[in-house]
Design an enzyme around this catalytic site. Structure first.
Site, PDB file in Angstrom:
ATOM      1  N   HIS A 173      -2.635  -6.094  14.161  1.00 33.59           N
ATOM      2  CA  HIS A 173      -2.073  -6.055  13.467  1.00 33.59           C
ATOM      3  C   HIS A 173      -1.152  -6.407  12.654  1.00 33.59           C
ATOM      4  O   HIS A 173      -1.064  -8.159  13.010  1.00 33.59           O
ATOM      5  CB  HIS A 173      -1.536  -5.171  14.459  1.00 33.59           C
ATOM      6  CG  HIS A 173      -0.121  -4.176  13.334  1.00 33.59           C
ATOM      7  ND1 HIS A 173       0.714  -4.296  13.286  1.00 33.59           N
ATOM      8  CD2 HIS A 173      -0.552  -2.807  12.701  1.00 33.59           C
ATOM      9  CE1 HIS A 173       1.764  -3.701  12.818  1.00 33.59           C
ATOM     10  NE2 HIS A 173       1.127  -2.608  12.385  1.00 33.59           N
ATOM     11  N   ASN A 174      -1.280  -6.837  10.840  1.00 34.66           N
ATOM     12  CA  ASN A 174      -0.263  -7.412  11.284  1.00 34.66           C
ATOM     13  C   ASN A 174      -0.796  -8.836  11.042  1.00 34.66           C
ATOM     14  O   ASN A 174       0.122  -9.841  11.124  1.00 34.66           O
ATOM     15  CB  ASN A 174       1.357  -7.506  11.004  1.00 34.66           C
ATOM     16  CG  ASN A 174       1.986  -6.227  10.794  1.00 34.66           C
ATOM     17  OD1 ASN A 174       1.428  -5.012   9.938  1.00 34.66           O
ATOM     18  ND2 ASN A 174       2.771  -5.657  10.930  1.00 34.66           N
ATOM     19  N   HIS A 219       4.872  -8.512   3.921  1.00 40.51           N
ATOM     20  CA  HIS A 219       5.069  -6.673   5.367  1.00 40.51           C
ATOM     21  C   HIS A 219       5.969  -6.392   3.728  1.00 40.51           C
ATOM     22  O   HIS A 219       7.090  -7.022   3.738  1.00 40.51           O
ATOM     23  CB  HIS A 219       5.473  -6.466   6.446  1.00 40.51           C
ATOM     24  CG  HIS A 219       5.663  -5.732   7.249  1.00 40.51           C
ATOM     25  ND1 HIS A 219       6.423  -5.035   6.832  1.00 40.51           N
ATOM     26  CD2 HIS A 219       4.875  -4.966   8.063  1.00 40.51           C
ATOM     27  CE1 HIS A 219       6.828  -4.346   7.741  1.00 40.51           C
ATOM     28  NE2 HIS A 219       4.986  -4.324   8.608  1.00 40.51           N
ATOM     29  N   ASP A 274      -1.980  -6.256   3.999  1.00 39.62           N
ATOM     30  CA  ASP A 274      -1.432  -5.818   3.402  1.00 39.62           C
ATOM     31  C   ASP A 274      -0.818  -6.176   2.449  1.00 39.62           C
ATOM     32  O   ASP A 274      -0.335  -6.733   2.051  1.00 39.62           O
ATOM     33  CB  ASP A 274      -0.202  -5.920   4.446  1.00 39.62           C
ATOM     34  CG  ASP A 274       0.554  -4.611   4.245  1.00 39.62           C
ATOM     35  OD1 ASP A 274       0.788  -4.020   4.050  1.00 39.62           O
ATOM     36  OD2 ASP A 274       1.266  -4.277   5.575  1.00 39.62           O
ATOM     37  N   GLU A 311      -5.689  -7.531   9.379  1.00 42.19           N
ATOM     38  CA  GLU A 311      -5.662  -6.159   8.799  1.00 42.19           C
ATOM     39  C   GLU A 311      -4.500  -7.252   7.824  1.00 42.19           C
ATOM     40  O   GLU A 311      -4.288  -8.624   7.313  1.00 42.19           O
ATOM     41  CB  GLU A 311      -4.626  -5.515   9.543  1.00 42.19           C
ATOM     42  CG  GLU A 311      -3.339  -4.794   8.663  1.00 42.19           C
ATOM     43  CD  GLU A 311      -2.554  -3.821   9.070  1.00 42.19           C
ATOM     44  OE1 GLU A 311      -1.967  -2.783   8.412  1.00 42.19           O
ATOM     45  OE2 GLU A 311      -1.944  -4.432  10.375  1.00 42.19           O
TER      46      GLU A 311
END
Length: 606
Positions: free
Chosen positions: A150-151, A194, A182, A180
């Site tokens: 994640h991230n 983010h 973003d 991931e």
């Protein structure tokens, strides 16, 4: 033998030793003071080096004369270890590990040779057969746990942390198979960071170039790019073109055999391919109420919820009626991992297997509690991605075991944050060649499964098994990475089991004062496991502290299905998962399957 030759010998037989200790021992045994060990001095060096009373006790237990092991004695020992106990194997071990030429010629193993053998990697607690890809890789993707990040772009927390390509390299090098991205609009090209925070930014192009280089260095099986897409249609088109030009033939752009089937393809069929997970425009004409927006219906809403918004609101980038916010070129790249909103398990059964939903950790836990059996059935056919709460501002992690119990495949964690949760993740994906895909137990793969992830005993997967672990000793434990550099550790060991709720347990040894070199406990723990196929076993060594929290020294986590019985060494790891060699635990493992009736279920106190 010179000191360098001694070091080479130790490396050849896989014995790692603190260099300062090894050199002082060499000087002590060099009685002729000529910088070399002669025959008798070599014997003395080995005897001093390998002095392990607990191993001597095992040796005497199996030796018919307490002086040497014959091939018959050694075969008895191998049989009890659950290993190949043929004469040929016993002879090969003597030839490999016995240093005494007379004993070797007479097919005997001395105490020194036995200790050499026990210290080697041949006696690791982790089954070496599971160090390669040994599972069936021809099942649908939904039948596997998939190592997921994640991230992925963040090096630290999600408020002010740096965005970089380095975390992608680290994750992919450790077998991660879902990363991931973003994505947000940049001045001319899309960026990854983010959103609405102070994290730094990295160009989308650089991340894709890094992925192209490292995607299949650690694993040949498919890599999923989870796009968290906040870009305008124009920059989505740039994303699509960069994905095509940089990834080339690795990028999957159409279904295998040019048509979608009733089930997802297998990791084997998708070897060497990169899949894009994201929104996809529908082929048929739709009403304005069902037109798609570019940003994820999953994490965008969860982030908004963390800021006080209601979950039911549409994401801020929602389109006006009849105006698509999706680039057709990017939409075309989504094949087997199409993101769709989750509208209940009844609705999900009507969806194609290539449609998948994402759940925040709280949503997933709610489904597990209220509809656990249906969640398991759903995950037998379709992929589910779980992600951490948006309120975890320091990039902490949830417990992935809860999600695996329900058969969720893509359980995404913050790889940059060390701790118990990442220990469990590394342990889960340790077997099967560390390839990032681990086959789920059969009761999590059946569309009509009755397995309840809140299992309280009975039903599918229920196979009461008694696990008995004796923590005997430790070797060469490090000092903690703190100011207490001059102190000697006071070690203690935790043994934990993580699985279905009924199987979660932890037990600890007493502490040993002022001994990190060779502390000895001889503590026996018993764990009754009800669903052993889901269980992970975690060994944790701490330095006891009277005035503050105990300090972490090392750990090792592995699946119950990969543990070896008998006398074994546990090679400890640092908090970041790297080797802590030569630090280890010496344990004995016994497994009793189909264990007794309910009246035997109470685990004896340790």
């Amino acid at each position: 033998m010179t000191y360098d030759e001694v070091q080479t010998l130790l490396q050849m037989i896989n014995i790692d030793l603190n260099e300062q200790y090894a050199f002082s021992l060499f000087k002590k045994c060099d009685q002729s003071a000529n910088g070399r060990l002669e025959y008798g001095e070599i014997e003395l060096f080995c005897r001093e080096l390998l002095r392990r009373p607990e191993l001597d006790a095992v040796f005497r237990q199996y030796s018919s004369n307490s002086r040497v092991l014959s091939t018959v004695d050694l075969r008895d020992f191998l049989n009890d270890q659950g290993e190949d106990n043929t004469l040929v194997h016993a002879q090969s071990l003597i030839l490999t590990y016995e240093l005494n030429e007379w004993a070797k010629k007479n097919q005997l193993m001395t105490a020194n040779g036995f200790t050499m053998y026990m210290l080697s990697k041949e006696n690791d607690v982790f089954d070496p057969e599971h160090g390669r890809v040994y599972q069936d890789m021809s099942r649908p993707l939904s039948h596997y746990f998939i190592s997921s990040s994640h991230n992925t772009y963040l090096t630290k927390d999600q408020l002010v942390g740096e965005s970089s390509t380095d975390p992608y390299i680290r994750a992919l090098s450790h077998g991660c198979r879902c990363v991931e991205l973003d994505c947000w609009d940049g001045d001319k090209e899309p960026l990854i960071y983010h959103g609405h925070t102070l994290t730094s930014k990295v160009p989308f192009r650089e991340v894709v170039e890094t992925i192209a280089e490292y995607a299949f260095k650690a694993s040949p099986y498919p890599l999923i790019l989870s796009l968290e897409n906040h870009c305008s249609v124009e920059q989505q088109t740039i994303m699509a073109r960069q994905l095509r030009s940089i990834l080339g033939d690795k990028l999957l752009t159409k279904p295998l055999n040019d048509q979608l089937s009733e089930s997802l393809p297998s990791p084997e069929e998708l070897k060497g391919k990169i899949l894009v997970k994201g929104k996809k425009e529908r082929v048929e004409q739709e009403s304005s109420s069902s037109s798609e927006s570019s940003c994820s219906e999953d994490e965008s809403k969860a982030e908004g919820k963390a800021k006080g918004k209601k979950e039911g609101k549409k994401c801020t980038c929602a389109s006006t009626p009849k105006v698509s916010k999706l680039s057709p070129e990017l939409s075309d790249l989504v094949v087997y991992t199409r993101s769709v909103p989750f509208k209940g398990f009844d609705q999900a059964t009507k969806k194609l297997p290539n449609e998948m939903s994402s759940f925040s950790e709280s949503e997933a836990l709610k489904h597990i509690k209220n509809s656990g059996k249906f969640f398991v059935q759903h995950n037998s056919r379709q992929l589910s991605r779980i992600y951490p709460s948006g309120q975890r501002l320091q990039s902490s992690n949830y417990n992935p075991q809860d999600m695996w119990n329900a058969g969720c495949q893509i359980v995404a964690l913050n790889f940059q944050t060390d701790g118990e949760q990442m220990d469990l993740n590394r342990g889960r994906f340790l077997p099967n060649g560390h390839c990032g895909y681990v086959l789920k137990p059969s009761f999590l793969c059946q569309p009509d499964s009755e397995f309840n992830p809140e299992n309280t005993g009975g039903g599918p997967g229920h196979n009461p098994t008694l696990l008995t672990i004796k923590v005997i000793s430790a070797q060469q434990l490090p000092k903690p990475d703190t100011e207490k550099l001059n102190s000697i550790v006071d070690p203690m060991v935790w043994v934990e089991t993580h699985g279905a709720p009924i199987d979660n347990n932890k037990k600890k040894t007493h502490r040993i004062d002022n001994n990190g070199f060779n502390p000895r406990w001889d503590c026996t723990f018993k764990f009754l496991l009800h669903v052993p196929e889901l269980v992970l076993i975690r060994f944790v060594v701490e330095d006891h502290d009277y005035t503050a929290r105990n300090e972490f020294l090392g750990q090792f986590t592995l699946p119950f299905t990969s543990i070896r019985t008998g006398y074994r060494h546990v090679r400890l790891l640092k908090a970041d998962g790297s080797s802590l060699s030569p630090a280890s635990l010496f344990i004995h493992v016994k497994v009793t399957p189909n264990y007794g009736s309910p009246k035997h279920a109470a685990s004896p106190k340790a």
